[in-house]
Write a protein that holds these residues in place. Structure first.
Motif, PDB file in Angstrom:
ATOM      1  N   ALA A 389      -4.561  -6.919  -3.984  1.00 14.11           N
ATOM      2  CA  ALA A 389      -5.304  -5.615  -4.544  1.00 14.11           C
ATOM      3  C   ALA A 389      -5.804  -4.611  -3.525  1.00 14.11           C
ATOM      4  O   ALA A 389      -5.476  -3.636  -3.324  1.00 14.11           O
ATOM      5  N   TYR A 390      -6.493  -5.513  -2.606  1.00 15.44           N
ATOM      6  CA  TYR A 390      -6.918  -4.483  -1.455  1.00 15.44           C
ATOM      7  C   TYR A 390      -5.893  -3.856  -0.492  1.00 15.44           C
ATOM      8  O   TYR A 390      -5.981  -2.631  -0.098  1.00 15.44           O
ATOM      9  N   ARG A 391      -4.827  -4.651  -0.499  1.00 18.38           N
ATOM     10  CA  ARG A 391      -3.787  -4.094   0.552  1.00 18.38           C
ATOM     11  C   ARG A 391      -3.138  -2.956   0.183  1.00 18.38           C
ATOM     12  O   ARG A 391      -2.925  -1.983   0.677  1.00 18.38           O
ATOM     13  N   ALA A 392      -2.960  -2.975  -1.281  1.00 18.33           N
ATOM     14  CA  ALA A 392      -2.182  -1.974  -1.823  1.00 18.33           C
ATOM     15  C   ALA A 392      -3.137  -0.602  -1.699  1.00 18.33           C
ATOM     16  O   ALA A 392      -2.407   0.622  -1.356  1.00 18.33           O
ATOM     17  N   ILE A 393      -4.473  -0.689  -1.881  1.00 19.58           N
ATOM     18  CA  ILE A 393      -5.493   0.482  -1.992  1.00 19.58           C
ATOM     19  C   ILE A 393      -5.352   0.924  -0.344  1.00 19.58           C
ATOM     20  O   ILE A 393      -5.483   2.008   0.066  1.00 19.58           O
ATOM     21  N   SER A 394      -5.341  -0.177   0.472  1.00 22.79           N
ATOM     22  CA  SER A 394      -5.273   0.257   2.216  1.00 22.79           C
ATOM     23  C   SER A 394      -4.017   0.947   2.536  1.00 22.79           C
ATOM     24  O   SER A 394      -4.176   1.934   3.248  1.00 22.79           O
ATOM     25  N   GLU A 395      -2.871   0.747   2.074  1.00 25.31           N
ATOM     26  CA  GLU A 395      -1.631   1.283   2.046  1.00 25.31           C
ATOM     27  C   GLU A 395      -1.993   2.589   1.871  1.00 25.31           C
ATOM     28  O   GLU A 395      -1.191   3.600   2.385  1.00 25.31           O
ATOM     29  N   LYS A 396      -2.454   2.863   0.588  1.00 29.10           N
ATOM     30  CA  LYS A 396      -2.404   4.230   0.120  1.00 29.10           C
ATOM     31  C   LYS A 396      -3.211   5.092   0.777  1.00 29.10           C
ATOM     32  O   LYS A 396      -3.031   6.234   0.923  1.00 29.10           O
ATOM     33  N   PHE A 397      -4.522   4.522   1.199  1.00 27.91           N
ATOM     34  CA  PHE A 397      -5.465   5.196   2.052  1.00 27.91           C
ATOM     35  C   PHE A 397      -4.593   5.778   3.310  1.00 27.91           C
ATOM     36  O   PHE A 397      -5.044   6.750   4.038  1.00 27.91           O
ATOM     37  N   ARG A 398      -4.228   4.582   4.058  1.00 25.21           N
ATOM     38  CA  ARG A 398      -3.322   4.725   5.428  1.00 25.21           C
ATOM     39  C   ARG A 398      -2.366   6.021   5.054  1.00 25.21           C
ATOM     40  O   ARG A 398      -2.432   6.759   6.147  1.00 25.21           O
ATOM     41  N   HIS A 399      -1.806   6.322   4.124  1.00 22.92           N
ATOM     42  CA  HIS A 399      -0.832   7.217   4.152  1.00 22.92           C
ATOM     43  C   HIS A 399      -1.145   8.569   3.393  1.00 22.92           C
ATOM     44  O   HIS A 399      -0.735   9.422   3.438  1.00 22.92           O
ATOM     45  N   ASP A 400      -2.479   8.464   2.809  1.00 22.09           N
ATOM     46  CA  ASP A 400      -2.991   9.668   2.367  1.00 22.09           C
ATOM     47  C   ASP A 400      -4.432   9.865   2.753  1.00 22.09           C
ATOM     48  O   ASP A 400      -5.497   9.503   2.017  1.00 22.09           O
ATOM     49  N   HIS A 401      -4.529  10.488   3.933  1.00 20.62           N
ATOM     50  CA  HIS A 401      -5.812  10.338   4.496  1.00 20.62           C
ATOM     51  C   HIS A 401      -6.871  11.258   3.607  1.00 20.62           C
ATOM     52  O   HIS A 401      -8.062  11.064   3.716  1.00 20.62           O
ATOM     53  N   GLU A 402      -6.352  12.351   3.157  1.00 14.49           N
ATOM     54  CA  GLU A 402      -7.247  13.182   2.369  1.00 14.49           C
ATOM     55  C   GLU A 402      -7.888  12.518   1.357  1.00 14.49           C
ATOM     56  O   GLU A 402      -8.958  12.588   0.766  1.00 14.49           O
ATOM     57  N   ALA A 403      -7.067  11.538   0.614  1.00 18.37           N
ATOM     58  CA  ALA A 403      -7.509  10.692  -0.552  1.00 18.37           C
ATOM     59  C   ALA A 403      -8.688   9.712  -0.214  1.00 18.37           C
ATOM     60  O   ALA A 403      -9.587   9.500  -0.858  1.00 18.37           O
ATOM     61  N   PHE A 404      -8.376   9.273   1.033  1.00 24.38           N
ATOM     62  CA  PHE A 404      -9.241   8.121   1.584  1.00 24.38           C
ATOM     63  C   PHE A 404     -10.509   9.225   1.836  1.00 24.38           C
ATOM     64  O   PHE A 404     -11.692   8.438   1.740  1.00 24.38           O
ATOM     65  N   LYS A 405     -10.656  10.148   2.299  1.00 21.05           N
ATOM     66  CA  LYS A 405     -11.819  10.925   2.879  1.00 21.05           C
ATOM     67  C   LYS A 405     -12.444  11.335   1.490  1.00 21.05           C
ATOM     68  O   LYS A 405     -13.889  11.121   1.392  1.00 21.05           O
ATOM     69  N   ASP A 406     -11.793  11.507   0.307  1.00 22.19           N
ATOM     70  CA  ASP A 406     -12.633  11.977  -0.965  1.00 22.19           C
ATOM     71  C   ASP A 406     -12.967  10.773  -1.512  1.00 22.19           C
ATOM     72  O   ASP A 406     -14.269  10.429  -1.953  1.00 22.19           O
ATOM     73  N   ALA A 407     -12.372   9.658  -1.324  1.00 19.60           N
ATOM     74  CA  ALA A 407     -12.915   8.440  -1.954  1.00 19.60           C
ATOM     75  C   ALA A 407     -14.193   7.732  -1.112  1.00 19.60           C
ATOM     76  O   ALA A 407     -15.094   7.501  -1.774  1.00 19.60           O
ATOM     77  N   PHE A 408     -13.983   7.936   0.105  1.00 18.98           N
ATOM     78  CA  PHE A 408     -15.316   7.433   1.097  1.00 18.98           C
ATOM     79  C   PHE A 408     -16.298   8.306   0.689  1.00 18.98           C
ATOM     80  O   PHE A 408     -17.613   7.745   0.433  1.00 18.98           O
ATOM     81  N   ALA A 409     -16.303   9.799   0.577  1.00 20.95           N
ATOM     82  CA  ALA A 409     -17.202  10.531   0.351  1.00 20.95           C
ATOM     83  C   ALA A 409     -18.069  10.226  -1.060  1.00 20.95           C
ATOM     84  O   ALA A 409     -19.290  10.195  -1.272  1.00 20.95           O
ATOM     85  N   ARG A 410     -17.249  10.234  -2.045  1.00 22.38           N
ATOM     86  CA  ARG A 410     -17.633   9.934  -3.306  1.00 22.38           C
ATOM     87  C   ARG A 410     -18.372   8.263  -3.306  1.00 22.38           C
ATOM     88  O   ARG A 410     -19.288   8.299  -4.009  1.00 22.38           O
ATOM     89  N   ALA A 411     -17.783   7.493  -2.692  1.00 26.22           N
ATOM     90  CA  ALA A 411     -18.349   6.269  -2.991  1.00 26.22           C
ATOM     91  C   ALA A 411     -19.538   6.246  -2.069  1.00 26.22           C
ATOM     92  O   ALA A 411     -20.513   5.380  -2.745  1.00 26.22           O
ATOM     93  N   TRP A 412     -19.706   6.609  -0.887  1.00 23.34           N
ATOM     94  CA  TRP A 412     -20.840   6.902  -0.220  1.00 23.34           C
ATOM     95  C   TRP A 412     -22.058   7.442  -1.025  1.00 23.34           C
ATOM     96  O   TRP A 412     -23.211   7.053  -1.019  1.00 23.34           O
TER      97      TRP A 412
END
Length: 730
Positions: A389-412
């Protein structure tokens, strides 16, 4: 409830095996600690005075200048604690994270809301090692801006500025966290007598999972914020247990899997862990240090002082990325592209190192950028790669950095603001406009006119609804409030929505009848107001006088309500309604104290409310226990008079597990009353009995009446931040 006070934790009971008041205290850990509480026998005091209004002080803050000073601090390296890579940003991110990361959903306690990281035990937890230095680095700024910025706000704002100064994404900031000035001594952190770094195992039995982790606790071992980064109990080979621990502990702190991955990866994009030395040379934690240390802890006795290159904190050594002082996309690339091998840090900790790393994927040494060293991952980091489950999310964020940035900012933002309660409590120019589901949004209400209030009151009084039904419904709605994280309360009328409408404690069939009736009578008034007004009508029918009512509440929708988030708030017991569906490992009277503490009640307020609710017929299911009156449904002091009547003798009911009792007349032997532990404790406990005697005295009827109405109104209005903070948002 006002903007002047910070939140204080209370007694730590929650269903799940918690041994209330038996957790380790600061005196247990540090016997030589000065017992200043002897000067505060009636609770904590505020050196700023009871009239100090922090929200008003914050609104006068030069916010722009403060942020500029914090930005300058990030690269102002001090010789007594040099900045890794010449930048304190990662250090302050860790400080802010650990200030907020103690929050837990079960009882809403913990978190950054009152600046508790300044005090024991948190200032001396092994997981908070060397954060005393981060707080001292902030002192000149706190000294400069004084009472306009609390330590609690400064911790979080420093973390935000740190992220921004290294190019990372930030969603916003809300101020308003008021400091307290002594530890939350009654909050339950666990009962173990050893810290995580002393060889103790995880708090859970692997065969039973988290079923055996005590109710409100979220961290896996004593002295941890989340999980042991080396693995469960320090075992780096237990991948299944590591992923299990991460998922459950983050869930107990209000984070889902995507937020967990985003926070872990985003936080570990910056900085390094410290284990480049001998951990055995470190001195005592701040709470156990001597006077000359002036509150510093973990001071090394090595010749080089144990700073800079030689720092030991977690014992793990190295950075996660090759550019540890900038926001980059490298964390997921390094984690997913390399194979890793288990190695030992210089301090002996288990960690994972990439096999044959390219030179460009190695990191600069924190103390000398000309030296290249391997990066590393902890066992916890490795689960973002190994768990499906974590791997699937990691792969998603690895290939979509904007999604990762948004997810981190909101989670923080969620991590650092989750315990602040409604958005109305947020102050400052960087409060995001967007309403977030975890903020429990409520549409603005409309203040009803006096004529509307009078008209609806008459309709309710003529509706056929009983005193018991009206009082129980109002109490069910308002008593969900908890001061720990300012969630719940009557505003929003969520008692009419899932999951609260289906909670057993709320008697769903009765509740539905009352709600349906009020909906048909309220006209343009909000349901939330009508529920509270119904309670006023019930009290007035029962003989209460001058019961205040302040309208203007709004009604939340199902779309604005996170059912999973509210599920954890369902009471396992409620002494105010004499509700105990099954015997718990915690004494019923201790659960009562916990509930009263979360409601922000004093001993007299708790006592008078329970006495009044009993005679009004507010017991769950119309249970007769504690209904010590022949004038049912009238607001009298009969509960106290009859409880303390010495013509009766009490005995436990066989087979009740000491939960139910019967009173018989000493002369005739005939049964007089039935009671629960939550009733009889007001006669057996000397402090509660002393208060009960006040209300049982001849001529005490007026005091009882006035005190009950005041305490009732306090609970009904506990969540009215829409009113108390309105002036700060103009």
């Amino acid at each position: 409830m006002d903007a002047k006070t910070g939140s204080m934790g209370g007694c730590p009971m929650h269903e799940g095996g918690v041994r209330a008041l038996l957790g380790r205290t600061n005196k247990d850990w540090w016997p030589e600690m000065l017992a200043t509480e002897i000067l505060n026998p009636n609770g904590p005091t505020n050196p700023l005075g009871d009239d100090f209004d922090y929200a008003e002080a914050f609104n006068a803050l030069d916010y722009k200048a403060l942020k500029a000073d914090l930005t300058a601090l990030m690269t102002d390296s001090q010789p007594w604690w040099p900045a890794d890579y010449g930048h304190y940003g990662p250090f302050f991110i860790r400080m802010a994270w650990h200030a907020a990361g103690t929050y837990r959903t079960a009882d809403g306690r913990g978190g950054a809301n009152s600046g508790q990281q300044r005090f024991a035990p948190l200032d001396s937890w092994p997981d908070n090692g060397n954060l005393d230095k981060a707080r001292r680095l902030l002192w000149p700024i706190k000294q400069k801006y004084g009472n306009n910025i609390s330590w609690a706000d400064l911790f979080i704002l420093a973390g935000n500025v740190a992220i921004e100064s290294m190019g990372g994404p930030v969603f916003g900031f809300g101020g308003g966290r008021a400091d307290v000035f002594e530890p939350e001594r009654d909050i339950y952190w666990g009962s173990e007598d050893k810290w995580v770094n002393e060889g103790v195992q995880t708090r859970i039995d692997p065969a039973h999972g988290f079923e055996q982790l005590e109710g409100p606790l979220a961290a896996i071992q004593m002295g941890l914020i989340y999980v042991n980064p080396e693995g469960p109990g320090g075992n780096p080979h237990d991948d299944e247990g590591m992923a299990r621990d991460m998922k459950e502990t983050f869930a107990r702190m209000a984070m889902n899997d995507e937020e967990t991955v985003a926070l872990t990866a985003g936080g570990h994009t910056f900085g390094k862990a410290h284990g480049n030395g001998d951990a055995s040379t470190l001195g005592a934690a701040p709470a156990g240090g001597d006077l000359a240390a002036q509150g510093f802890g973990w001071v090394s006795n090595q010749a080089h002082g144990g700073i800079g290159e030689h720092t030991v904190t977690s014992g793990i050594e190295g950075s996660w990325t090759n550019v540890p002082n900038k926001w980059t996309e490298n964390y997921f690339r390094l984690l997913l592209d390399y194979d890793y091998e288990l190695v030992k840090s210089p301090a002996g900790a288990n960690q994972w190192q990439p096999i044959n790393p390219k030179e460009e994927d190695m990191a600069p040494a924190a103390w000398d950028p000309s030296i290249k060293v391997p990066t590393m991952m902890t066992t916890a980091d490795m689960q973002l790669k190994r768990d499906p489950a974590y791997r699937a999310i990691s792969e998603k964020f690895r290939h979509d950095h904007e999604a990762f940035k948004d997810a981190f900012a909101r989670a923080w933002f969620k991590l650092t603001h989750r315990d602040m309660g409604p958005k109305a409590r947020y102050l400052g120019p960087e409060v995001p406009a967007e309403d977030l589901i975890w903020q429990d949004p409520i549409p603005a209400g409309t203040m009803p006119s006096d004529a509307d209030v009078a008209a609806v009151k008459k309709k309710i009084a003529d509706s056929g609804l009983t005193v018991s039904q009206l009082v129980k419904t109002a109490w069910a709605s308002a008593s969900t409030y908890r001061k720990s994280d300012h969630r719940g309360g009557a505003n929003g009328a969520r008692v009419a929505l899932a999951p609260q409408k289906d909670w057993d404690v709320n008697e769903p069939a009765m509740l539905a009848k009352v709600i349906d009736t009020l909906n048909g009578l309220r006209g343009s008034m909000s349901l939330a107001d009508a529920i509270v007004l119904g309670g006023v009508v019930g009290l007035e029918v029962a003989g209460a006088r001058n019961v205040p009512f302040t309208g203007g509440r709004g009604d939340a929708t199902a779309e604005q309500t996170d059912c999973d988030s509210f599920d954890v708030m369902e009471p396992q017991a409620d002494a105010f309604r004499n509700y105990l569906p099954r015997k718990l490992a915690v004494k019923t009277e201790e659960m009562m104290l916990d509930k009263a503490s979360l409601l922000g009640l004093s001993v007299p307020e708790m006592t008078v409310l329970i006495g009044g609710l009993r005679v009004l017929g507010a017991n769950h299911g119309d249970r007769g226990h504690g209904h010590f009156t022949k004038r049912s449904g009238q607001l009298t002091n009969d509960f106290f008079v009859n409880l303390l009547d010495m013509t009766n003798v009490w005995n436990a009911v066989d087979g009740s597990g000491d939960e139910e009792y019967v009173a018989t007349d000493r002369k005739s032997g005939s049964e007089c009353w039935r009671a629960t532990r939550a009733d009889l404790v007001f006669g057996s406990n000397s402090e509660l009995r002393a208060v009960s005697e006040i209300y049982a005295q001849n001529g005490a009827e007026k005091k009882f009446h006035d005190d009950f109405v005041a305490a009732w109104t306090k609970v009904m209005n506990a969540d009215r931040f829409d009113l108390t903070y309105a002036k700060y948002h103009k």
